[in-house]
Design a protein around this motif. Structure first.
Motif, mmCIF file in Angstrom:
data_model
loop_
_atom_site.group_PDB
_atom_site.id
_atom_site.type_symbol
_atom_site.label_atom_id
_atom_site.label_comp_id
_atom_site.label_asym_id
_atom_site.label_seq_id
_atom_site.Cartn_x
_atom_site.Cartn_y
_atom_site.Cartn_z
ATOM 1 N N LEU A 18 -5.606 33.948 18.401
ATOM 2 C CA LEU A 18 -4.273 34.595 18.252
ATOM 3 C C LEU A 18 -4.090 35.320 17.074
ATOM 4 N N LEU A 19 -4.648 34.795 15.997
ATOM 5 C CA LEU A 19 -4.466 35.555 14.617
ATOM 6 C C LEU A 19 -5.146 36.793 14.707
ATOM 7 N N LEU A 20 -6.460 36.809 15.355
ATOM 8 C CA LEU A 20 -7.387 38.012 15.221
ATOM 9 C C LEU A 20 -6.528 39.006 16.054
ATOM 10 N N ALA A 21 -6.159 38.638 17.235
ATOM 11 C CA ALA A 21 -5.374 39.348 18.377
ATOM 12 C C ALA A 21 -4.336 40.178 17.746
ATOM 13 N N GLY A 22 -3.546 39.118 16.940
ATOM 14 C CA GLY A 22 -2.342 39.539 16.453
ATOM 15 C C GLY A 22 -2.660 40.586 15.342
ATOM 16 N N GLU A 23 -3.468 40.308 14.475
ATOM 17 C CA GLU A 23 -3.949 41.432 13.433
ATOM 18 C C GLU A 23 -4.415 42.705 14.136
ATOM 19 N N TRP A 24 -5.090 42.409 15.153
ATOM 20 C CA TRP A 24 -5.758 43.833 15.901
ATOM 21 C C TRP A 24 -4.467 44.762 16.338
ATOM 22 N N LEU A 25 -3.677 44.086 16.964
ATOM 23 C CA LEU A 25 -2.258 44.765 17.365
ATOM 24 C C LEU A 25 -1.478 45.440 16.087
ATOM 25 N N VAL A 26 -1.537 44.674 15.150
ATOM 26 C CA VAL A 26 -0.646 45.076 13.938
ATOM 27 C C VAL A 26 -1.589 46.318 13.359
ATOM 28 N N ARG A 27 -2.601 46.163 13.251
ATOM 29 C CA ARG A 27 -3.643 47.152 12.696
ATOM 30 C C ARG A 27 -3.585 48.566 13.591
ATOM 31 N N SER A 28 -3.647 48.211 14.875
ATOM 32 C CA SER A 28 -3.277 49.613 15.691
ATOM 33 C C SER A 28 -2.114 50.263 15.571
ATOM 34 N N ARG A 29 -0.859 49.697 15.594
ATOM 35 C CA ARG A 29 0.318 50.005 15.319
ATOM 36 C C ARG A 29 0.406 50.962 13.850
ATOM 37 N N VAL A 30 -0.301 50.268 12.629
ATOM 38 C CA VAL A 30 -0.335 50.720 11.314
ATOM 39 C C VAL A 30 -0.892 52.038 11.453
ATOM 40 N N ARG A 31 -2.087 52.044 12.094
ATOM 41 C CA ARG A 31 -3.004 53.126 12.015
ATOM 42 C C ARG A 31 -2.262 54.350 12.983
ATOM 43 N N ARG A 32 -1.472 53.887 14.158
ATOM 44 C CA ARG A 32 -0.998 54.984 14.809
ATOM 45 C C ARG A 32 0.268 55.532 14.131
ATOM 46 N N ASP A 33 0.844 54.829 13.215
ATOM 47 C CA ASP A 33 2.224 55.373 12.449
ATOM 48 C C ASP A 33 1.798 56.055 11.235
ATOM 49 N N SER A 34 0.535 55.539 10.742
ATOM 50 C CA SER A 34 0.164 56.505 9.390
ATOM 51 C C SER A 34 -0.415 57.873 9.960
ATOM 52 N N ALA A 35 -1.214 58.005 11.392
ATOM 53 C CA ALA A 35 -1.547 59.146 11.703
ATOM 54 C C ALA A 35 -0.360 60.173 12.245
ATOM 55 N N THR A 36 0.688 59.451 12.512
ATOM 56 C CA THR A 36 1.752 60.596 12.972
ATOM 57 C C THR A 36 3.016 60.893 11.725
ATOM 58 N N SER A 37 2.448 60.227 10.513
ATOM 59 C CA SER A 37 3.442 60.551 9.447
ATOM 60 C C SER A 37 2.563 61.574 8.597
#
Length: 194
Positions: free
Chosen positions: A175-194
């Motif tokens: 669960l921690l690995l999956a949660g971190e992967w989801l957060v990382r994906s979101r952080v990367r997406r947000d940093s790519a759009t800004s």
């Protein structure tokens, strides 16, 4: 040693709680301890011969885990009981906490940053900050997981110990690995759009 043999060795180590449970239930203590000593010895031999996979730090950690297993099995053999075997997951968590915390406070790169740089060698400063935070989260996980493993060892209920250390702790880690992967994906997406 072949990759298949190494994979089997990793599987045996991962299935440790079930091996202990079924070994105590269906084998004599001597056979179980001999098997665990053989697994630890084989792992140490592979590491010292340089045939184990991974980085130097990973091999040192794997060697430490194998040495811990050997000491616990030998101690249990000398004492004539299996109580010491229940402390292996606790010591594994303490070792991993030590590795992650050491990288956080005493090394230029955290464990997670080094892993991230395998895929992205030019990690931006925001990525470095993110990997520090993830390393801190893993340190918290190892404290919590190690504490719960210790509670099951102190309780001495073999079924509860096996359930937590052989299943629940792996589910929490997943669960921690999956949660971190989801957060990382979101952080990367947000940093790519800004």
């Amino acid at each position: 040693m072949s990759r298949l043999a190494q994979a089997i060795l990793v599987l045996v180590v991962t299935a440790y709680p079930f091996a202990v449970y079924f070994g105590i239930q269906y084998l004599s203590l001597g056979y179980l301890l001999a098997l665990l000593l053989a697994v630890a010895g084989l792992r140490l031999l592979l590491i010292f011969q340089g045939k184990a996979e991974g980085s130097a730090g990973g091999r040192i950690s794997a060697g430490a885990l194998a040495a811990i297993l050997a000491v616990l099995a030998a101690t249990s053999w000398l004492r004539g009981n299996s109580e010491g075997l229940l402390w292996y997951p606790v010591l594994c968590n303490l070792l991993m906490l030590g590795v992650f915390a050491h990288s956080l406070y005493f090394q230029s790169q955290t464990v997670i940053e080094r892993l991230a740089r395998v895929r992205e060698p030019e990690l931006p400063s925001s990525g470095v900050a993110y990997t520090r935070r993830v390393t801190q989260v893993w340190c918290g996980f190892f404290v919590l997981n190690g504490g719960l493993a210790a509670a099951t060892a102190l309780r001495g209920d073999l079924e509860m110990w096996t359930l937590y250390n052989g299943l629940v702790s792996y589910l929490l880690m997943g669960l921690l690995l999956a949660g971190e992967w989801l957060v990382r994906s979101r952080v990367r997406r947000d940093s790519a759009t800004s």
